[in-house]
Every structure is written in C-alpha cells, then in structure tokens.
Enzyme design. Structure first.
Site, PDB file in Angstrom:
ATOM      1  N   TYR A 143      36.313  40.856  25.519  1.00  0.00           N
ATOM      2  CA  TYR A 143      37.207  41.056  26.659  1.00  0.00           C
ATOM      3  C   TYR A 143      36.666  40.251  27.832  1.00  0.00           C
ATOM      4  CZ  TYR A 143      39.673  43.579  30.434  1.00  0.00           C
ATOM      5  OH  TYR A 143      40.438  43.907  31.522  1.00  0.00           O
ATOM      6  N   ASP A 238      30.156  34.748  28.677  1.00  0.00           N
ATOM      7  CA  ASP A 238      30.655  35.762  29.611  1.00  0.00           C
ATOM      8  C   ASP A 238      29.588  36.855  29.698  1.00  0.00           C
ATOM      9  OD1 ASP A 238      33.585  37.972  29.719  1.00  0.00           O
ATOM     10  OD2 ASP A 238      31.713  37.911  30.865  1.00  0.00           O
ATOM     11  N   LYS A 266      29.638  42.995  37.620  1.00  0.00           N
ATOM     12  CA  LYS A 266      28.976  44.295  37.455  1.00  0.00           C
ATOM     13  C   LYS A 266      27.620  44.369  38.165  1.00  0.00           C
ATOM     14  CE  LYS A 266      31.493  44.974  33.134  1.00  0.00           C
ATOM     15  NZ  LYS A 266      32.398  46.112  33.369  1.00  0.00           N
TER      16      LYS A 266
HETATM   17  P1  KE4 Z   1      36.549  42.943  35.884  1.00  0.00           P
HETATM   18  O1  KE4 Z   1      37.725  42.063  36.201  1.00  0.00           O
HETATM   19  O2  KE4 Z   1      36.958  44.305  35.355  1.00  0.00           O
HETATM   20  O3  KE4 Z   1      35.537  43.023  37.030  1.00  0.00           O
HETATM   21  O4  KE4 Z   1      35.701  42.223  34.705  1.00  0.00           O
HETATM   22  C1  KE4 Z   1      36.371  41.894  33.518  1.00  0.00           C
HETATM   23  C2  KE4 Z   1      35.330  41.763  32.413  1.00  0.00           C
HETATM   24  C3  KE4 Z   1      34.954  40.490  32.008  1.00  0.00           C
HETATM   25  N1  KE4 Z   1      34.030  40.305  31.038  1.00  0.00           N
HETATM   26  C4  KE4 Z   1      33.430  41.373  30.441  1.00  0.00           C
HETATM   27  C5  KE4 Z   1      32.406  41.137  29.371  1.00  0.00           C
HETATM   28  C6  KE4 Z   1      33.769  42.693  30.831  1.00  0.00           C
HETATM   29  O5  KE4 Z   1      33.157  43.742  30.220  1.00  0.00           O
HETATM   30  C7  KE4 Z   1      34.734  42.899  31.830  1.00  0.00           C
HETATM   31  C8  KE4 Z   1      35.161  44.288  32.261  1.00  0.00           C
HETATM   32  N2  KE4 Z   1      34.660  45.364  31.464  1.00  0.00           N
HETATM   33  C9  KE4 Z   1      35.443  46.563  31.449  1.00  0.00           C
HETATM   34  C10 KE4 Z   1      34.678  47.597  30.613  1.00  0.00           C
HETATM   35  N3  KE4 Z   1      34.631  47.295  29.259  1.00  0.00           N
HETATM   36  C11 KE4 Z   1      35.736  47.072  32.800  1.00  0.00           C
HETATM   37  C12 KE4 Z   1      36.256  48.486  32.841  1.00  0.00           C
HETATM   38  C13 KE4 Z   1      37.720  48.530  33.154  1.00  0.00           C
HETATM   39  O6  KE4 Z   1      38.464  47.662  32.659  1.00  0.00           O
HETATM   40  O7  KE4 Z   1      38.103  49.461  33.891  1.00  0.00           O
END
Ligand code: KE4
Length: 428
Positions: A143, A238, A266
């Site tokens: 993701y 990523d 994060k």
């Molecule tokens: P954000 O746009 O949510 O800040 O980051 C996206 C993203 C990109 N790359 C990786 C590896 C990530 O894990 C994420 C976001 N992770 C999720 C949890 N698995 C965020 C939680 C959510 O979507 O509320």
C-alpha cells in the site's frame, strides 16, 4: 464497556463517512465499535469510556517513542508560541533534512510533504519525469497511499474492504500500473519481458506492512536492484512505515540494499502530518524549482511538524533501536512459546519493532498466503485482546508496532492476555 464510544460513533456517522477520517479506523474488518480515544500517553491509549489499552497500533507507526513524549510536547509548545506556519523557508527544515540524510544510505536530497500518499505519488511522478516513461510496477498487497495509480489491488484498507480497484480510478490510470507479486522475482522479470524499456519505476514496501508483516525473502531486494539497473528503472523503497522504525537507517540500512528514491512518513513526523521523499541527487534535481517536475504544498515543512519529527529522530539513537529490538524479540519469543505449548496453527513475522501474527500453520511469504489465513480467528483474537485491554491493529492486513515504552512488564502483561485470549479463540 464502550457505551460512550457507541454514542459517539452514532453521532459521528451523521457528519463523517463511516464516522471516521480513515476507513480502517471503522473496524469494518473485525466488526464491533471502535473505541473513541480521548488521550494517549507512553504505551497506552485511554478511550471515552475510561478504558485503558496497551497500544500496538501507535497511530499506525509514528508513536515509536511513545505517545505524548514530554520532550516532544515541550518542543512543540515552544515552537507553537512562535507561530504555526509561515509558508516560507526555515532553518528547522534544513536540520531535519540533514538529520535524515546523515542516517539513510543513498539519501542525498529530500523534499518534505504532508502525507505518505503525497510522498509516494510525488516519487512516482519524479521517476516518470526523469525517465520519460509512463509505467510503474507495484506489488499486490503493498500500500502506497490512496493516489489513483496505487489503488490497483491495493493492500491495507482498500484490501481489507475487499475493493482492490476503487471506483473513481480511471482505466487510463490503471493501464500504467503493473502488478507483480512480493517475494516473486519471476513475476517482475515477466513484466520486464513484456515492457523492457517502458517501466519508469518499481515501488515497494521493503517489508510488507500492509498485508500483515512480511519480510523480504533473502535475495528479493537484491534481485530488484539488479533488474532496475539492467532496465534503467528507478527503484523506490516506500519506507513510510519501515523508515526509522526497523532500524537506525530504516529497511535499506537493515537489509543492505540502497534504492534510487525513498518515501518516508509516520515516525519522521513524530505524529504530525509530515512525510518526505528523496534519494539520488541527480534524480532529485529534477524536482521544482531546481527542475521541471512540479510538486508543492502549503504546509510542507510546517515548523510544528518538523519540530516533532526532528525531536523524535534525535531521541532515536542506535542504543534505542537495540532496546526496541530486544522488546520486539521478547514479545515474539513469548508468543512463539504460547503457540508451541498449545500447538496452535499460527505463525508470526517480526522485523525490528514491527510484527505480524497470522492464523495459519504455513509460513507467510506472499500477499496470497495472507488470504489463506483464518481471518475469523484473527477477528476473534482481536476482540478477545481488546476486552483484555490490548489494542491490536483491527485487521489481519495490518502490522503491529512497539514503542520505547513497551517495557518488559507491559510485554509480559500482553503475553498473559494473549494466552488467555487464544484459549478462548481456540475453544470456540
Ligand atoms: P498516509 O497517506 O496514510 O500518510 O501514508 C500512506 C502510506 C504509504 N506507504 C505505506 C507503506 C503506508 O503504510 C501508508 C499508510 N499506512 C496505513 C496503515 N497501514 C495508514 C493507516 C490508514 O490508512 O488510516
């Protein structure tokens, strides 16, 4: 137990989709009512009904030094008093950039943005702009945020919701996203056989954290490095989740493979909306205003978020990572002892201070393997732990995280709860 949260959820759904501002928080995968959190401190969350939980979600990774760390709180309060946003360059942003560059192999130049999604979409645009190519390869189950080009067999929330291709993503967009299988180099080779000179980038989570926690098989990252070099393709790690989490130099530092570009989020934002992308200087000089690849943001490099991120990284010394490693090992060894003692059909993975538990007696190597896990048992385990005061990620397709505040005592309490909860799950 959750009366106030139930009332709040009922009210929230009237004004917010699903009552939440990010789908996974709605507990659709595990069912039940999500606790509405009032405050957090150290390793604990406290909800609107006064329940306390040991937190293994840590706001999906950022709270690696615990919630409301006094030094971060103090630094942010002082920064706030000077104004929250200037829309102009500050020395703070240079300090954070230099701190990141000093730790991460192959990180020459870095741009701060506001979310992991923004970081990943910008990295893909940069790779396309620098190579003049349109297509990129991602991996099923990985993701990279909710930008259109990633919501093609996405992991995390989209996968959990069982809608791998989100409505609203056009066929034109989907055409340039090519899908491979994590830990399967042949699936990448076959794409390159079809598109030998069309692939701008390969993007992946070097440790899959959005389909449980799946480490790279030995040779997988090295194989991707070689394929990218052979085809003039940009390799993007990523590290939004793994960066500054699985080690001092992130996954690249831990596994000894250096990508051309990184994305971060994060931990680097210390719990504030701050993310970043960066890497090889020759690539990053394509980014405006140095070069023609456009990317911008009103609140990028925001002084409060940068203060939180900088203080967090300053507190994350090599010794702290050793402490996190020991805590994570204690948890996984304890879990394994429970699994072995009772002969439960379960397996687990751990990389640094992130982990995943799977209800399957087969080792999980790929995203497909996760589909074969007993999701009903995972959901039952989730709720059995929640009612025992342990807050796990509300989906099999998520990873768990530890902080510097997850003491031996807290981990042992977690293990006691887990042995009790698993007895309940397997007795059902
Ligand atoms: P954000 O746009 O949510 O800040 O980051 C996206 C993203 C990109 N790359 C990786 C590896 C990530 O894990 C994420 C976001 N992770 C999720 C949890 N698995 C965020 C939680 C959510 O979507 O509320």
């Amino acid at each position: 137990m959750l009366e106030k949260s139930q009332q709040l959820l009922q009210r929230a759904t009237k004004s917010i989709p699903g009552g939440v501002n990010s789908p996974v928080r709605a507990f659709k995968s595990v069912g039940g009512t999500p606790p509405f959190i009032e405050r957090a401190e150290g390793a604990y969350l406290f909800d609107a009904d006064g329940n306390r939980y040991i937190d293994y979600v840590l706001t999906w990774g950022p709270a690696i030094i615990g919630h409301a760390h006094p030094e971060v709180v103090e630094a942010c309060q002082a920064a706030m008093a000077k104004g929250s946003s200037f829309g102009a360059p500050t020395e703070l942003e240079i300090e954070l950039a230099e701190t990141m560059i000093a730790r991460v192999p192959g990180l020459d130049v870095v741009r701060l943005v506001n979310s992991g999604t923004e970081a990943c979409m910008s990295a893909i645009r940069l790779a396309r702009g620098a190579t003049g190519r349109d297509k990129f390869i991602k991996f099923a189950g990985c993701y990279h945020g909710h930008a259109d080009s990633f919501l093609i067999a996405a992991g995390s929330g989209a996968l959990t919701l069982g809608t791998p291709n989100s409505p609203g993503v056009t066929a034109g967009t989907a055409r340039d996203t090519l899908l491979a299988q994590f830990n399967d180099l042949d699936s990448v080779r076959s794409i390159f056989e079809t598109f030998p000179t069309d692939v701008a980038a390969i993007i992946l989570e070097p440790v899959c954290g959005n389909t449980g926690c799946i480490p790279p098989d030995p040779g997988f990252l090295e194989g991707l490095r070689e394929l990218c070099d052979a085809h003039g393709t940009v390799l993007i790690f990523d590290e939004v989740m793994t960066g500054f989490r699985v080690g001092y130099g992130g996954a690249a530092g831990r596994f000894g493979v250096t990508p051309d570009l990184y994305t971060f989020g994060k931990v680097v934002g210390g719990g504030f909306p701050l993310a970043a992308y960066g890497g090889r200087e020759d690539l990053m000089r394509h980014v405006a205003p140095d070069g023609p690849v456009y990317q911008a943001g009103t609140l990028s490099g925001n002084p409060i978020a940068v203060t939180a991120g900088l203080k967090t990284l300053q507190l994350l010394t090599p010794e702290v990572y050793e402490q996190l490693e020991a805590a994570s090992l204690r948890l996984s060894k304890g879990m394994q002892a429970i699994i072995d003692k009772h002969g439960y059909p379960m397996t687990q993975h751990r990389v640094g201070a992130m982990f995943g538990v799977f209800f399957s007696d087969q080792t999980v190597h790929t995203h497909e393997d996760v589909h074969g896990c007993d999701l009903d048992r995972f959901n039952a385990f989730f709720h059995a732990m929640l009612k025992r005061g342990v807050y796990l990620a509300p989906s099999q397709y998520e990873a768990g995280f530890l902080s510097t505040h997850h003491s031996d005592e807290i981990i042992d309490q977690t293990l006691e709860a887990a042995e009790d909860a698993l007895a309940e799950v397997f007795a059902a």
